[in-house]
Write an enzyme that holds these catalytic residues in place. Structure first.
Site, PDB file in Angstrom:
ATOM      1  CB  ALA A 165      -0.958  -0.006   1.180  1.00 44.79           C
ATOM      2  N   GLY A 166       1.960   1.204  -0.740  1.00 48.47           N
ATOM      3  CA  GLY A 166       2.717   2.425  -0.979  1.00 48.47           C
ATOM      4  C   GLY A 166       2.162   3.113  -2.217  1.00 48.47           C
ATOM      5  N   GLY A 167       2.973   3.970  -2.800  1.00 44.37           N
ATOM      6  CA  GLY A 167       2.503   4.751  -3.937  1.00 44.37           C
ATOM      7  C   GLY A 167       2.015   3.911  -5.100  1.00 44.37           C
ATOM      8  CB  ALA A 168       3.527   1.143  -7.046  1.00 44.88           C
ATOM      9  N   GLY A 169       1.011   0.701  -5.254  1.00 45.61           N
ATOM     10  CA  GLY A 169      -0.175  -0.089  -4.943  1.00 45.61           C
ATOM     11  C   GLY A 169      -1.423   0.776  -4.862  1.00 45.61           C
ATOM     12  CG  PHE A 222      15.929  16.394  -7.574  1.00 39.56           C
ATOM     13  CD1 PHE A 222      15.191  17.224  -6.762  1.00 39.56           C
ATOM     14  CD2 PHE A 222      16.317  15.148  -7.089  1.00 39.56           C
ATOM     15  CE1 PHE A 222      14.828  16.815  -5.492  1.00 39.56           C
ATOM     16  CE2 PHE A 222      15.957  14.744  -5.820  1.00 39.56           C
ATOM     17  CZ  PHE A 222      15.211  15.571  -5.016  1.00 39.56           C
ATOM     18  CD  GLN A 253      20.083   5.954  -6.656  1.00 38.08           C
ATOM     19  OE1 GLN A 253      19.059   6.281  -6.067  1.00 38.08           O
ATOM     20  NE2 GLN A 253      20.339   6.329  -7.891  1.00 38.08           N
ATOM     21  CG  HIS A 304      20.540   9.441  -1.563  1.00 38.49           C
ATOM     22  ND1 HIS A 304      21.190  10.541  -1.057  1.00 38.49           N
ATOM     23  CD2 HIS A 304      19.450   9.912  -2.207  1.00 38.49           C
ATOM     24  CE1 HIS A 304      20.507  11.628  -1.388  1.00 38.49           C
ATOM     25  NE2 HIS A 304      19.452  11.280  -2.073  1.00 38.49           N
ATOM     26  CG  LEU A 333      17.214  10.443   1.798  1.00 36.37           C
ATOM     27  CD1 LEU A 333      18.413  10.009   0.988  1.00 36.37           C
ATOM     28  CD2 LEU A 333      15.934  10.125   1.045  1.00 36.37           C
ATOM     29  CD  GLU A 351      19.774  13.900  -6.324  1.00 35.36           C
ATOM     30  OE1 GLU A 351      20.283  12.793  -6.056  1.00 35.36           O
ATOM     31  OE2 GLU A 351      19.173  14.128  -7.372  1.00 35.36           O
ATOM     32  NE  ARG A 378      19.370  10.427  -5.670  1.00 33.05           N
ATOM     33  CZ  ARG A 378      18.100  10.206  -5.367  1.00 33.05           C
ATOM     34  NH1 ARG A 378      17.625   8.967  -5.338  1.00 33.05           N
ATOM     35  NH2 ARG A 378      17.307  11.206  -5.094  1.00 33.05           N
ATOM     36  CG  HIS A 411      18.088   5.932  -1.620  1.00 32.78           C
ATOM     37  ND1 HIS A 411      17.312   6.269  -0.539  1.00 32.78           N
ATOM     38  CD2 HIS A 411      17.596   6.654  -2.655  1.00 32.78           C
ATOM     39  CE1 HIS A 411      16.401   7.175  -0.917  1.00 32.78           C
ATOM     40  NE2 HIS A 411      16.549   7.394  -2.190  1.00 32.78           N
ATOM     41  CD  GLU A 417      13.179   0.472  -3.782  1.00 34.29           C
ATOM     42  OE1 GLU A 417      12.536   1.316  -3.134  1.00 34.29           O
ATOM     43  OE2 GLU A 417      14.302   0.052  -3.453  1.00 34.29           O
ATOM     44  NE  ARG A 449      15.067   5.739  -7.553  1.00 36.17           N
ATOM     45  CZ  ARG A 449      15.086   6.854  -6.817  1.00 36.17           C
ATOM     46  NH1 ARG A 449      14.861   8.035  -7.366  1.00 36.17           N
ATOM     47  NH2 ARG A 449      15.359   6.796  -5.525  1.00 36.17           N
ATOM     48  CB  SER A 478      11.791   6.361  -6.788  1.00 29.26           C
ATOM     49  OG  SER A 478      11.761   7.531  -5.994  1.00 29.26           O
ATOM     50  CG  LEU A 479       8.492  10.033  -5.260  1.00 30.48           C
ATOM     51  CD1 LEU A 479       8.405  11.430  -4.646  1.00 30.48           C
ATOM     52  CD2 LEU A 479       7.713   9.052  -4.408  1.00 30.48           C
TER      53      LEU A 479
END
Lengths: 231, 575
Positions: B12-16, B115, B236, B238, B248, B251, B282, B348, B379, B390, B395-396
């Protein structure tokens, strides 16, 4: 340095009531309380149960009572507490096991404030416009991570049924969003018997918030908005 | 317990949640999450989400695509990068319409910031492309998407941990098995389509920005079922993790003007990336930091350097980098307004993962043959838009663009397909694993094995790698795998048994680590985040290809698949 953790334990499968158990661990003064809990769980007693995830104050998993105050265990350092630390679950919620409480009632309250943008006007092809000044109105309340530190610190919440600070913070976040069009419905929810008027301005919520949100001020702003809109 | 849905989303993160938003109200869908959804690690993303809106200065999606391809050291599948860069624009507008509280320009449009690796006109200089909400962009994405889930009345199974993937003998996905952490009960989720969106596996490394719960669950259950993983050698680091803790620092600190300085106070990135300096990608910056440290130019000769913000206006530090400022004050007792910040690279992001096509369908070979009914996004997936490294903010972008595409494809799939019957005794493997762990009383401890795994990976499979080091890591992992069979856990109860959860997670970490090391040992070149000191050059003749690793009864088998190149031929990568 050595610290002694006095932790409230309760396993519903074997215990009839909560009890305290002490553990001594070797930590650095700059370690988090979560690091100390992890040392206990990983190397002394794997049955110790608590929630944790991000370990830097962003996910809101490890809200608990640390020396009597609601804190995130990952956001308070040992050096600020001394060598004897009492850790207990949040008040006002059913304990599932040790430091893990049932947050379903908390999220149920959150859902009642319609925590999502309501705007049925057809959106433009590009972004809706919002000035930095309009955006600033929701800067503070949009930081909420739903950890429950505020709600579980509220004496009204311990004894009375009411929305609680966190739900109101999230109601505020949309009530004051210039893009939202559901002001009337939102005020109706927040103005009800179990709404903002149960707040007695005790400020425990503001003190407890690990994100530094001015929770009491947000509640007051909602109260004023109700009075203003009604007059 | 048995459940039946058209679609089940794991994570249940962003993708889900982005996928759930496409499905809610249109078919029956459930989201299974190891954590409460708002605890997902998408919420820890800080600096921004890129899209070539051109709000602040001229920008074009094809520049974003180019930067993504070059940033990934040309291992990126360019058809996927084109989808990413084009659809980022629309996806961000959609987030705004859902109420995302982006920072704004005075005229009310979305503000954009610089960025790492994002450039104008194919590398000429930095460009303002990252939309943002202070330094809590990921938090706002997670909140906005969870809010949409509440609005759409998505069904959640909170604090359910995935244990197994169900496939028919013909290789059709029919569901998953999950553990209800609160009760210890097993649940079978029977579905026409499954989306894995379980995030990364940064916990294979000792110093990481990743949450404790990021243990590669979805990646591992796919691997255990004999399906391949892609490009696992690309991990990766970071550049700016808080020294020793790995927390973290965005950046965006450098995007807003922050500078890296070595122990002599030099802006050392001038030596390594004369054009983009501190905003080089990175992999480049992390290697540069380690090179400075190796040559004795760390601060006080130690293994860290400084992130210096002291020349920035207090206003910028306190408002645009508010959370970062809070981290530094809380965990280091320093004030970024006046003090340089000790940092070191921190593990990261996994570029590799479960191979998918641009619609999120999981594929199994060089021909991209899909597994019917199985999807992955975020991810845990490898589309591949990140290639060998990346870019910041991508990623977002990845999870909103490909979470959305996967959701849309799933909707079509469940409308056109029937439910396949479950295999016999679907929970058999999961039950066997749980019973074994609950009865385990060996002398080995989960925490000890995990710590040794993380040390070994950090030492020999981190920023710098050699054949000897990777062979040493492989041997160590073999030893740990063996010791894992002799573990003993303390908690034998069913109720909220996190001792059990951590033991299962360690099994997943072992799977991920073995895959990383096997792929890294085979790839005898240096590309992006994979740097082999014994093969320091990129080798396009032999290695411009994706790795696929599969677990067989005879061990790990490697095969390769070509990189999709459409617009940009590989060139030397300088910044």
């Amino acid at each position: 340095m050595q610290v002694t953790l006095r932790i409230q334990r309760f396993n519903p499968d074997t215990d009839t009531k909560p009890y305290y158990r002490e553990y001594t661990v070797e930590v650095e003064p700059t370690d988090r309380v979560l690091d100390a809990l992890n040392l206990v769980k990983w190397y002394q007693d794997g049955s110790l149960t608590y929630r944790r995830s991000c370990a830097h104050g962003i996910c809101g998993s490890d809200a608990m009572r640390i020396n009597g105050r609601n804190r995130l265990a990952c956001k308070v350092l040992i050096k600020d507490l001394g060598s004897r630390i009492t850790i207990e679950p949040l008040l006002g919620f059913r304990v599932i096991k040790d430091l893990v409480v049932d947050l379903e009632p908390f999220f149920a309250q959150y859902r009642t404030v319609m925590p999502y943008l309501i705007n049925d006007e057809p959106p433009p092809i590009r972004e809706r416009l919002q000035t930095p000044e309009e955006r600033e109105l929701i800067e503070d309340t949009s930081k909420c991570i739903l950890c429950a530190c505020c709600t579980a610190a509220c004496p009204i919440f311990w004894t009375t049924e009411w929305l609680g600070p966190a739900a109101i913070v999230n109601g505020h976040r949309f009530l004051f969003d210039s893009r939202d069009r559901a002001t009337e419905e939102r005020l109706a929810v927040l103005n009800q018997r179990f709404g903002v008027w149960r707040c007695r301005t005790i400020f425990n919520c503001t003190e407890a918030c690990p994100r530094g949100i001015q929770v009491t001020r947000a509640i007051e702003q909602v109260k004023r908005r109700i009075l203003f809109e009604q007059s | 317990m048995y459940h039946r849905f058209d679609a089940v989303i794991v994570g249940a993160g962003g993708a889900g949640l982005m996928a759930a938003a496409q499905l809610a109200g249109k078919c029956s869908v459930a989201v299974i999450s190891k954590l409460y959804p708002v605890r997902s690690h998408t919420g820890a993303a800080q600096g921004g989400i890129a899209a070539a809106l051109g709000n602040v200065e001229e920008d074009h999606w094809i520049w974003h695509m180019f930067d993504t391809v070059k940033g990934g050291d040309y291992l990126v599948d360019q058809d996927a990068a084109e989808v990413l860069a084009r659809e980022a624009i629309d996806a961000i507008i959609e987030l705004e319409h859902w109420g995302f509280p982006f920072n704004r320009l005075p005229d009310g449009r979305l503000d954009q910031r610089r960025f790492g690796g994002h450039t104008r006109n194919f590398g000429e200089g930095p460009v303002r492309r990252a939309c943002y909400a202070a330094d809590r962009t990921g938090h706002m994405i997670l909140q906005t998407l969870y809010q949409q889930s509440i609005k759409n009345q998505v069904i959640f199974f909170d604090e359910f941990m995935v244990l197994d993937l169900l496939l028919t003998e013909d290789g059709v996905c029919t569901g998953v098995v999950a553990l209800d952490i609160a009760t210890g009960e097993l649940h079978v989720f029977h579905a026409k389509a499954v989306l894995l969106a379980t995030g990364g596996y940064g916990r294979v490394f000792k110093v990481t920005s990743n949450a404790l719960s990021l243990t590669g669950d979805g990646v591992a259950i796919v691997f255990r079922r004999g399906l391949p993983l892609e490009d696992m050698e690309f991990y990766q680091f970071h550049p700016t993790g808080i020294y020793k803790m790995g927390i973290l620092l965005s950046e965006a600190c450098r995007g807003e003007g922050g500078i890296l300085r070595n122990g002599l106070g030099e802006r050392f990135m001038e030596r390594y990336a004369p054009t983009l300096l501190d905003l080089a990608p990175r992999d480049v910056v992390s290697r540069s930091i380690y090179l400075e440290i190796r040559e004795g130019r760390g601060v006080e000769g130690k293994d860290y350097v400084y992130l210096d913000l002291t020349h920035l206006p207090r206003e910028v530090i306190e408002t645009k980098l508010a959370d970062n400022t809070d981290f530094v004050r809380t965990y280091l007792g320093l004030d970024p307004v006046t003090d340089p910040i000790p940092i070191q690279p921190t593990a990261h992001y996994a570029m590799g993962g479960i191979p998918t096509d641009v619609d999120g369908r999981v594929t199994i070979d060089a021909q991209n043959t899909p597994v019917p009914g199985l999807y992955a996004a975020g991810e845990c997936a490898c589309v591949s838009v990140h290639g060998a490294n990346r870019l910041g903010t991508n990623s977002l972008v990845d999870l909103v663009v490909f979470g959305r595409r996967a959701g849309r494809h799933i909707l079509q799939f469940v409308q056109e397909n029937e439910l396949h019957p479950l295999p016999k005794e679907p929970e058999y493997h999961a039950r066997a694993e749980i019973e074994w762990l609950l009865e385990s009383d060996g002398e080995e401890k989960v925490a000890t094995i995990r710590a040794e795994l993380q040390e070994a990976m950090m030492a020999d499979a981190g920023v710098f790698r050699t054949g000897d080091g990777l062979r040493r890591a492989r041997e160590k992992l073999g030893e740990l795998r063996n010791r894992y069979t002799r573990i003993g856990i303390d908690d034998r109860g069913r109720t909220f048994n996190t001792d059990l959860v951590e033991a299962i997670e360690l099994g997943y970490l072992l799977d991920c680590a073995e895959a990383i090391v096997a792929c890294a040992l085979a790839r005898e070149e240096s590309r992006g985040a994979h740097y082999r000191e014994d093969f320091p050059q990129r080798d396009d003749v032999n290695w411009l290809k994706h790795t696929l690793v599969t677990r067989t009864s005879g061990g790990l088998e490697l095969s390769y698949k070509p990189v999709v190149i459409t617009r940009f031929q590989p060139k030397e990568r300088t910044y």
